[in-house]
Scaffold this motif. Sequence first.
Motif, PDB file in Angstrom:
ATOM      1  N   SER A  72       0.848  -1.193   0.000  1.00 25.99           N
ATOM      2  CA  SER A  72       0.000   0.000   0.000  1.00 25.99           C
ATOM      3  C   SER A  72       0.882   1.241   0.000  1.00 25.99           C
ATOM      4  CB  SER A  72      -0.933   0.000   1.221  1.00 25.99           C
ATOM      5  OG  SER A  72      -0.193   0.037   2.421  1.00 25.99           O
ATOM      6  N   ARG A  73       0.274   2.376  -0.247  1.00 23.64           N
ATOM      7  CA  ARG A  73       1.034   3.622  -0.273  1.00 23.64           C
ATOM      8  C   ARG A  73       0.172   4.766   0.220  1.00 23.64           C
ATOM      9  NH1 ARG A  73       2.780   4.368  -6.296  1.00 23.64           N
ATOM     10  NH2 ARG A  73       3.645   6.345  -5.539  1.00 23.64           N
ATOM     11  N   ASP A  74       0.842   5.786   0.746  1.00 19.59           N
ATOM     12  CA  ASP A  74       0.185   7.019   1.158  1.00 19.59           C
ATOM     13  C   ASP A  74       0.925   8.142   0.458  1.00 19.59           C
ATOM     14  OD1 ASP A  74      -0.675   9.346   2.427  1.00 19.59           O
ATOM     15  OD2 ASP A  74      -0.955   8.345   4.345  1.00 19.59           O
ATOM     16  N   ASN A  75       0.373   8.624  -0.635  1.00 20.25           N
ATOM     17  CA  ASN A  75       1.070   9.642  -1.419  1.00 20.25           C
ATOM     18  C   ASN A  75       1.222  10.957  -0.658  1.00 20.25           C
ATOM     19  OD1 ASN A  75       1.482   7.924  -3.587  1.00 20.25           O
ATOM     20  ND2 ASN A  75      -0.373   8.600  -4.657  1.00 20.25           N
ATOM     21  N   ALA A  76       0.271  11.283   0.183  1.00 17.34           N
ATOM     22  CA  ALA A  76       0.358  12.524   0.955  1.00 17.34           C
ATOM     23  C   ALA A  76       1.543  12.494   1.909  1.00 17.34           C
ATOM     24  CB  ALA A  76      -0.934  12.757   1.712  1.00 17.34           C
ATOM     25  N   LYS A  77       1.857  11.313   2.432  1.00 19.12           N
ATOM     26  CA  LYS A  77       2.986  11.162   3.361  1.00 19.12           C
ATOM     27  C   LYS A  77       4.244  10.660   2.663  1.00 19.12           C
ATOM     28  CE  LYS A  77       0.028  10.196   7.365  1.00 19.12           C
ATOM     29  NZ  LYS A  77      -0.295   9.212   8.430  1.00 19.12           N
ATOM     30  N   THR A  78       4.160  10.431   1.380  1.00 21.65           N
ATOM     31  CA  THR A  78       5.253   9.838   0.579  1.00 21.65           C
ATOM     32  C   THR A  78       5.813   8.588   1.244  1.00 21.65           C
ATOM     33  OG1 THR A  78       7.018  11.261   1.494  1.00 21.65           O
ATOM     34  CG2 THR A  78       5.833  12.063  -0.441  1.00 21.65           C
ATOM     35  N   MET A  79       4.893   7.693   1.595  1.00 23.53           N
ATOM     36  CA  MET A  79       5.247   6.455   2.262  1.00 23.53           C
ATOM     37  C   MET A  79       4.738   5.251   1.470  1.00 23.53           C
ATOM     38  SD  MET A  79       6.953   7.107   5.058  1.00 23.53           S
ATOM     39  CE  MET A  79       6.783   5.549   5.958  1.00 23.53           C
ATOM     40  N   LEU A  80       5.523   4.202   1.498  1.00 26.66           N
ATOM     41  CA  LEU A  80       5.168   2.915   0.911  1.00 26.66           C
ATOM     42  C   LEU A  80       5.201   1.891   2.040  1.00 26.66           C
ATOM     43  CD1 LEU A  80       4.758   1.237  -1.785  1.00 26.66           C
ATOM     44  CD2 LEU A  80       7.231   0.825  -1.666  1.00 26.66           C
ATOM     45  N   TYR A  81       4.264   0.926   1.999  1.00 24.77           N
ATOM     46  CA  TYR A  81       4.178  -0.060   3.063  1.00 24.77           C
ATOM     47  C   TYR A  81       4.098  -1.478   2.484  1.00 24.77           C
ATOM     48  CZ  TYR A  81       2.704   4.125   5.584  1.00 24.77           C
ATOM     49  OH  TYR A  81       2.626   5.394   6.114  1.00 24.77           O
ATOM     50  N   LEU A  82       4.496  -2.432   3.320  1.00 25.00           N
ATOM     51  CA  LEU A  82       4.305  -3.840   2.990  1.00 25.00           C
ATOM     52  C   LEU A  82       3.865  -4.552   4.261  1.00 25.00           C
ATOM     53  CD1 LEU A  82       4.543  -5.947   0.686  1.00 25.00           C
ATOM     54  CD2 LEU A  82       6.786  -6.541   1.640  1.00 25.00           C
ATOM     55  N   GLN A  83       2.594  -4.925   4.314  1.00 31.92           N
ATOM     56  CA  GLN A  83       2.068  -5.707   5.420  1.00 31.92           C
ATOM     57  C   GLN A  83       2.311  -7.178   5.111  1.00 31.92           C
ATOM     58  OE1 GLN A  83       0.623  -4.722   8.421  1.00 31.92           O
ATOM     59  NE2 GLN A  83       0.742  -6.895   8.920  1.00 31.92           N
ATOM     60  N   MET A  84       3.031  -7.841   5.996  1.00 30.82           N
ATOM     61  CA  MET A  84       3.391  -9.240   5.780  1.00 30.82           C
ATOM     62  C   MET A  84       2.763 -10.090   6.876  1.00 30.82           C
ATOM     63  SD  MET A  84       7.408  -8.798   4.709  1.00 30.82           S
ATOM     64  CE  MET A  84       7.901  -8.373   6.362  1.00 30.82           C
ATOM     65  N   ASN A  85       1.876 -10.977   6.479  1.00 32.70           N
ATOM     66  CA  ASN A  85       1.202 -11.873   7.409  1.00 32.70           C
ATOM     67  C   ASN A  85       1.573 -13.325   7.108  1.00 32.70           C
ATOM     68  OD1 ASN A  85      -0.180  -9.632   8.506  1.00 32.70           O
ATOM     69  ND2 ASN A  85      -1.839  -9.855   7.017  1.00 32.70           N
ATOM     70  N   SER A  86       1.300 -14.194   8.059  1.00 30.62           N
ATOM     71  CA  SER A  86       1.577 -15.630   7.897  1.00 30.62           C
ATOM     72  C   SER A  86       3.002 -15.853   7.401  1.00 30.62           C
ATOM     73  CB  SER A  86       0.570 -16.247   6.927  1.00 30.62           C
ATOM     74  OG  SER A  86      -0.747 -16.066   7.376  1.00 30.62           O
ATOM     75  N   LEU A  87       3.930 -15.208   8.027  1.00 31.45           N
ATOM     76  CA  LEU A  87       5.322 -15.276   7.581  1.00 31.45           C
ATOM     77  C   LEU A  87       5.888 -16.680   7.700  1.00 31.45           C
ATOM     78  CD1 LEU A  87       6.511 -11.866   8.985  1.00 31.45           C
ATOM     79  CD2 LEU A  87       6.752 -12.597   6.613  1.00 31.45           C
ATOM     80  N   LYS A  88       6.756 -17.011   6.761  1.00 26.74           N
ATOM     81  CA  LYS A  88       7.398 -18.324   6.692  1.00 26.74           C
ATOM     82  C   LYS A  88       8.917 -18.140   6.774  1.00 26.74           C
ATOM     83  CE  LYS A  88       3.826 -19.856   3.432  1.00 26.74           C
ATOM     84  NZ  LYS A  88       3.574 -20.426   2.073  1.00 26.74           N
ATOM     85  N   PRO A  89       9.637 -19.172   7.207  1.00 26.42           N
ATOM     86  CA  PRO A  89      11.098 -19.054   7.241  1.00 26.42           C
ATOM     87  C   PRO A  89      11.688 -18.665   5.887  1.00 26.42           C
ATOM     88  CG  PRO A  89      10.405 -20.954   8.510  1.00 26.42           C
ATOM     89  CD  PRO A  89       9.174 -20.418   7.842  1.00 26.42           C
ATOM     90  N   GLU A  90      11.080 -19.103   4.804  1.00 24.21           N
ATOM     91  CA  GLU A  90      11.594 -18.766   3.475  1.00 24.21           C
ATOM     92  C   GLU A  90      11.369 -17.308   3.100  1.00 24.21           C
ATOM     93  OE1 GLU A  90       9.552 -21.291   4.287  1.00 24.21           O
ATOM     94  OE2 GLU A  90       8.045 -21.638   2.709  1.00 24.21           O
ATOM     95  N   ASP A  91      10.668 -16.552   3.927  1.00 26.15           N
ATOM     96  CA  ASP A  91      10.533 -15.110   3.712  1.00 26.15           C
ATOM     97  C   ASP A  91      11.729 -14.346   4.278  1.00 26.15           C
ATOM     98  OD1 ASP A  91       7.053 -15.465   4.476  1.00 26.15           O
ATOM     99  OD2 ASP A  91       7.944 -15.220   2.494  1.00 26.15           O
ATOM    100  N   THR A  92      12.624 -15.033   4.966  1.00 23.82           N
ATOM    101  CA  THR A  92      13.807 -14.385   5.522  1.00 23.82           C
ATOM    102  C   THR A  92      14.659 -13.784   4.411  1.00 23.82           C
ATOM    103  OG1 THR A  92      13.885 -15.826   7.464  1.00 23.82           O
ATOM    104  CG2 THR A  92      15.957 -14.788   6.790  1.00 23.82           C
ATOM    105  N   ALA A  93      14.932 -12.495   4.515  1.00 23.72           N
ATOM    106  CA  ALA A  93      15.677 -11.776   3.483  1.00 23.72           C
ATOM    107  C   ALA A  93      15.858 -10.325   3.922  1.00 23.72           C
ATOM    108  CB  ALA A  93      14.931 -11.812   2.153  1.00 23.72           C
ATOM    109  N   VAL A  94      16.682  -9.618   3.160  1.00 23.49           N
ATOM    110  CA  VAL A  94      16.716  -8.162   3.268  1.00 23.49           C
ATOM    111  C   VAL A  94      15.695  -7.626   2.273  1.00 23.49           C
ATOM    112  CG1 VAL A  94      18.093  -6.070   3.019  1.00 23.49           C
ATOM    113  CG2 VAL A  94      19.140  -8.154   3.943  1.00 23.49           C
ATOM    114  N   TYR A  95      14.817  -6.764   2.743  1.00 25.37           N
ATOM    115  CA  TYR A  95      13.752  -6.229   1.913  1.00 25.37           C
ATOM    116  C   TYR A  95      14.090  -4.792   1.517  1.00 25.37           C
ATOM    117  CZ  TYR A  95      10.742 -10.210   2.786  1.00 25.37           C
ATOM    118  OH  TYR A  95      10.208 -11.478   2.817  1.00 25.37           O
ATOM    119  N   TYR A  96      13.889  -4.509   0.225  1.00 22.95           N
ATOM    120  CA  TYR A  96      14.205  -3.208  -0.341  1.00 22.95           C
ATOM    121  C   TYR A  96      12.981  -2.608  -1.021  1.00 22.95           C
ATOM    122  CZ  TYR A  96      19.036  -4.962  -0.116  1.00 22.95           C
ATOM    123  OH  TYR A  96      20.242  -5.484   0.293  1.00 22.95           O
TER     124      TYR A  96
END
Length: 116
Positions: free
Chosen positions: A71-95
């Motif tokens: 999701s994003r909020d253009n007024a705040k110039t912010m980008l988001y990533l909501q991550m649910n049900s995380l798995k070990p294979e999601d381990t990483a550096v996120y950019y």
Amino acid sequence: QVQLVESGGGLVQAGGSLRLSCAASGRTFSRYIMGWFRQAPGKERTFVAQINWNAGTTTYADSVRGRFTISRDNAKTMLYLQMNSLKPEDTAVYYCAIFDGSWNSWGQGTQVTVSS
């Protein structure tokens, strides 16, 4: 030149949730497609999700579809990533990144570690 700063990573147990944030500055944020990528140890950086300028269109990698929400909020110039049900294979550096013909303006990344 745009600057991107990611935050929100951390250590979480499998099945848990995290919300990543990306603060953007230096460019008209609302004009551009924004995206999230990740890089696991010893692997190449891969696409996670993207969102168009007005948040009307989102695209996800098959591996995260149904679990992650961009999701994003253009007024705040912010980008988001909501991550649910995380798995070990999601381990990483996120950019986060901006798309202006190609993906660029990478931030420094935020580490997400999911324990089993």
